[in-house]
Design a protein around this motif. Structure first.
Motif, PDB file in Angstrom:
ATOM      1  N   CYS B  90       0.808  -1.224   0.000  1.00 46.08           N
ATOM      2  CA  CYS B  90       0.000   0.000   0.000  1.00 46.08           C
ATOM      3  C   CYS B  90       0.836   1.266   0.000  1.00 46.08           C
ATOM      4  CB  CYS B  90      -0.955   0.002   1.194  1.00 46.08           C
ATOM      5  SG  CYS B  90      -0.190   0.445   2.780  1.00 46.08           S
ATOM      6  N   GLY B  91       2.052   1.181   0.535  1.00 47.06           N
ATOM      7  CA  GLY B  91       2.896   2.372   0.583  1.00 47.06           C
ATOM      8  C   GLY B  91       2.614   3.293   1.751  1.00 47.06           C
ATOM      9  N   SER B  92       1.607   2.973   2.574  1.00 48.03           N
ATOM     10  CA  SER B  92       1.233   3.900   3.652  1.00 48.03           C
ATOM     11  C   SER B  92       1.362   3.310   5.052  1.00 48.03           C
ATOM     12  CB  SER B  92      -0.231   4.338   3.513  1.00 48.03           C
ATOM     13  OG  SER B  92      -0.551   4.637   2.195  1.00 48.03           O
ATOM     14  N   CYS B  93       1.451   1.994   5.162  1.00 46.96           N
ATOM     15  CA  CYS B  93       1.393   1.392   6.501  1.00 46.96           C
ATOM     16  C   CYS B  93       2.773   1.422   7.173  1.00 46.96           C
ATOM     17  CB  CYS B  93       0.862  -0.037   6.416  1.00 46.96           C
ATOM     18  SG  CYS B  93       2.029  -1.213   5.685  1.00 46.96           S
ATOM     19  N   CYS B  96       5.367  -0.706   5.196  1.00 48.58           N
ATOM     20  CA  CYS B  96       5.785  -0.064   3.939  1.00 48.58           C
ATOM     21  C   CYS B  96       6.699   1.120   4.250  1.00 48.58           C
ATOM     22  CB  CYS B  96       4.567   0.387   3.130  1.00 48.58           C
ATOM     23  SG  CYS B  96       3.676  -0.980   2.349  1.00 48.58           S
ATOM     24  N   CYS B 104       3.369  -5.695   4.115  1.00 48.74           N
ATOM     25  CA  CYS B 104       2.307  -4.679   4.103  1.00 48.74           C
ATOM     26  C   CYS B 104       1.058  -5.143   4.849  1.00 48.74           C
ATOM     27  CB  CYS B 104       1.937  -4.325   2.663  1.00 48.74           C
ATOM     28  SG  CYS B 104       0.570  -3.147   2.558  1.00 48.74           S
ATOM     29  N   ASP B 105       0.493  -4.225   5.627  1.00 44.40           N
ATOM     30  CA  ASP B 105      -0.685  -4.522   6.450  1.00 44.40           C
ATOM     31  C   ASP B 105      -2.004  -4.512   5.671  1.00 44.40           C
ATOM     32  OD1 ASP B 105       0.426  -4.749   8.998  1.00 44.40           O
ATOM     33  OD2 ASP B 105       0.335  -2.592   9.387  1.00 44.40           O
TER      34      ASP B 105
HETATM   35 ZN    ZN Z   1       1.571  -1.225   3.342  1.00 45.04          ZN
END
Ligand code: ZN
Ligand code: NAD
Ligand code: ZN
Lengths: 203, 388
Positions: B90-93, B96, B104-105
């Protein structure tokens, strides 16, 4: 959440988990009598936690508008706002039945805590709390949700148990995961509607 | 569109299925121009990964052209030529943010299943069972790619598909396996079990990172030859009495500084594990892993890119404990490596197409799976062409 006598007792229960069973999902039931919000002696209490990389205020705002929960709960549930503190909940049950109840917010500390419970006459008495606190290292917010409900007897009770899965916490865990994804990424992961081959080749 | 579908153990079919659609605002749709079969796909093919369903579209090594983007996609544009990493992140957790992309969550819709098994769920993967999210894979003419701005890397140069395709998995996987070895340039000796595609990239990556010697172990002659061409000293484990003694002889008695298990859960060499795995008394056959655990030197590193899925038997944990060995493993943190490894390719430091032995139409995927699984016809790596 103040530790109730019930939850203290339940936390001392020996864990039924089988540590080395590879695929068996353990049933971690916290079935214990509750004397605080849900009357009766067959109450189920579930606690789940998740850490979300967003400020508490943003997360609280989502919950403060309880109808939002319909987005993160997998089983279809309708939640309508009745007033500033009251909401109406409807869940479809087997045999064209609907289980409905009115809930009212009983505790509200913006950015920190929200608690609600069903009104006296609810068929399935229930109550919930969500708490927000800063995660270590300034990395977002720890969110802890506690739900209590008193499953009805008979068929409806059996259905309720099924709805909440073998593991009663699973529904809550799934909802919290979806909440986290929505808050952190703006969407909930899904594959519904993607292509797949026929189970038997048609041509 | 056409897609390669899993229909049961050792049973693939190419079927006509509906085209994928955008399902979430950060998705894009990619028209696949090249896709490959991975050794990981063989674990599905051979029926060792649970929660597969008939009709599941396989494939996690693919690239192509973006043909549609969701409403929240900012960077990727229709027409971009992209390689897609096999882990969906996701790039946000929290993970990441720490470059632990494969942890990734937020991308596995079935995280609850994997959590029940492993304690926590990692990133979803394309075409890799419902446990890992159930996403349709890329051995197809089109594929839906979630988080279009996070995963896919745009190829700006006119490098042909075959030189960049393996950024989708095996090059980063071999590279991370080597990086995990804490190589001291000019000094470290690295032993690699398995000369499949992952082993081949691990060998070349270890040498790029400065290993003084790489020793490769397998029993398939053409794979050993490819390893030698890549700069490795090889051991055919069928031709020596004792792999450990041979490794000691090649390392002045100290043992390799690092050991890479690029074999995974279907190692050959142990009838005991074969039987137990068949009877489902054991998920994996950890024969190479056991050997690597015993062979690595004291204070060394054991790096495991090979896939394991569950419980394994008779693991000499005392050996890695007694020698103070560090173990590093996992699905590759793909997104970390895309840019730097693309640069290595662009600079001509490596041409990843060396590993390709077969180019086959997508419609022949079932035969290609069988050939790769049985290591027939010198098959080491198959690239599928979705246009035919
Ligand atoms: Zn993530
Ligand atoms: N960690 C990741 O993210 C990741 C990514 C891709 C692949 N993988 C895994 O890496 C492993 C290798 O992938 P691949 O594509 O190279 O597969 P592959 O099946 O082509 O290669 C495996 C090789 O190991 C050899 N081998 C088997 N038993 C051996 C033994 N006892 N000693 C030495 N060699 C032995 C085989 O002959 C074969 O050449 C697989 O388990 C795959 O799932 C992991
Ligand atoms: Zn792969």
């Amino acid at each position: 959440m103040p530790t109730t006598p019930a939850s203290r007792r339940s936390s001392r229960r020996p864990s039924p988990e089988v540590e080395d069973a590879p695929t068996k999902v353990s049933a971690r039931k916290h079935v214990s009598p509750s004397r605080i919000v849900v009357k009766g002696d067959r109450g189920v209490k579930i606690t789940r936690a998740v850490t979300i990389r967003r400020p508490a205020e943003a997360l609280y705002a989502f919950w403060r508008d309880l109808p939002n929960l319909a987005q993160i709960v997998k089983h279809p549930v309708e939640i309508t706002r009745v007033s500033e503190l009251a909401s109406h909940w409807a869940v479809s049950a087997p045999g064209d039945r609907r289980v409905e109840w009115d809930a009212v917010v009983i505790n509200d500390e913006p950015g920190r805590l929200l608690a609600w419970r069903s009104r006296e006459d609810a068929e399935v008495p229930n109550a919930g709390t969500v708490r927000f606190s800063a995660a270590p290292g300034d990395e977002g917010t720890e969110v802890v949700v506690t739900l209590e409900y008193n499953p009805p007897a008979g068929k409806l009770g059996a259905w309720f148990a099924k709805l909440s899965g073998e593991e009663p916490g699973q529904q809550v865990g799934d909802a919290l995961r979806r909440f986290k994804a929505l808050m952190e990424t703006g969407e909930i992961p899904t594959t519904e509607g993607q292509p797949a081959g026929a189970k038997r080749k048609s041509t | 569109m056409k897609a390669a579908c899993w229909m049961g153990k050792k049973h693939m079919e190419v079927q006509r299925v509906p085209d994928p659609r955008i399902l979430n605002p950060r998705d894009c749709i990619v028209r696949v121009t090249a896709t490959a079969i991975c050794g990981s796909d063989l674990h599905l093919y051979d029926g060792y990964i649970p929660t597969m369903e008939k009709g599941d579209i396989l494939g996690h090594e693919f690239m192509g052209e973006v043909v549609e983007v969701g409403s929240e996609v900012k960077k990727r544009k229709v027409g971009d030529r992209v390689v897609v990493p096999f882990t969906i992140s996701c790039g946000s957790c929290w993970h990441c943010a720490r470059q632990q992309w494969s942890c990734c969550d937020n991308t596995n819709p079935n995280a609850g299943l994997l959590e029940a098994l492993n304690g926590y769920s990692g990133a979803a993967l394309y075409g890799y069972s419902h446990l890992y999210g159930g996403y349709a894979g890329g051995q197809a003419q089109y594929v839906r790619v979630p988080f279009a701005d996070i995963g896919p890397i745009k190829i700006e140069s006119d490098l042909p598909d075959e030189k960049v395709l393996f950024l989708s998995d095996i090059f980063p996987t071999g590279y991370m396996a080597a990086e995990n070895c804490d190589i001291e340039p000019g000094r470290s000796v690295v032993a690699v079990w398995g000369c499949g595609p992952v082993g081949q990239f691990a060998i070349r990556s270890a040498l790029l990172l400065g290993a003084s010697k790489v020793i490769a172990i397998d029993n398939v002659p053409e794979r050993l030859r490819m390893a030698e061409a890549g700069g490795a000293v090889t051991i055919n484990h069928d031709e020596v009495d004792d792999v450990l003694e041979r490794l000691k002889a090649l390392t002045g008695g100290r043992g390799p500084d690092a050991a890479i298990d690029a074999v995974g859960m279907e190692a050959h060499g142990s009838a005991y594990d074969q039987v137990k795995q068949t009877l489902r008394l054991e998920n994996d056959r950890p024969y190479a892993l056991r050997q690597a655990m015993r062979a690595v030197r004291k204070g060394g590193v054991l790096s495991v890119p090979g896939v394991y899925s569950g419980f394994i038997d008779k693991v000499p944990f005392g050996a890695v404990f007694g020698k103070g060995v560090t173990i590093k493993q996992g699905q590759t943190h793909m997104h970390r490596y895309l840019r730097p490894l693309l640069e290595l390719v662009e600079d001509g430091k490596i041409d990843p197409s060396f590993v390709i032995t077969h180019r086959v139409p997508l419609s022949h995927a079932p035969q290609a799976y069988a050939m790769f699984a049985e290591k027939r016809d010198g098959c080491i790596k198959v690239v599928l062409d979705p246009s035919v």
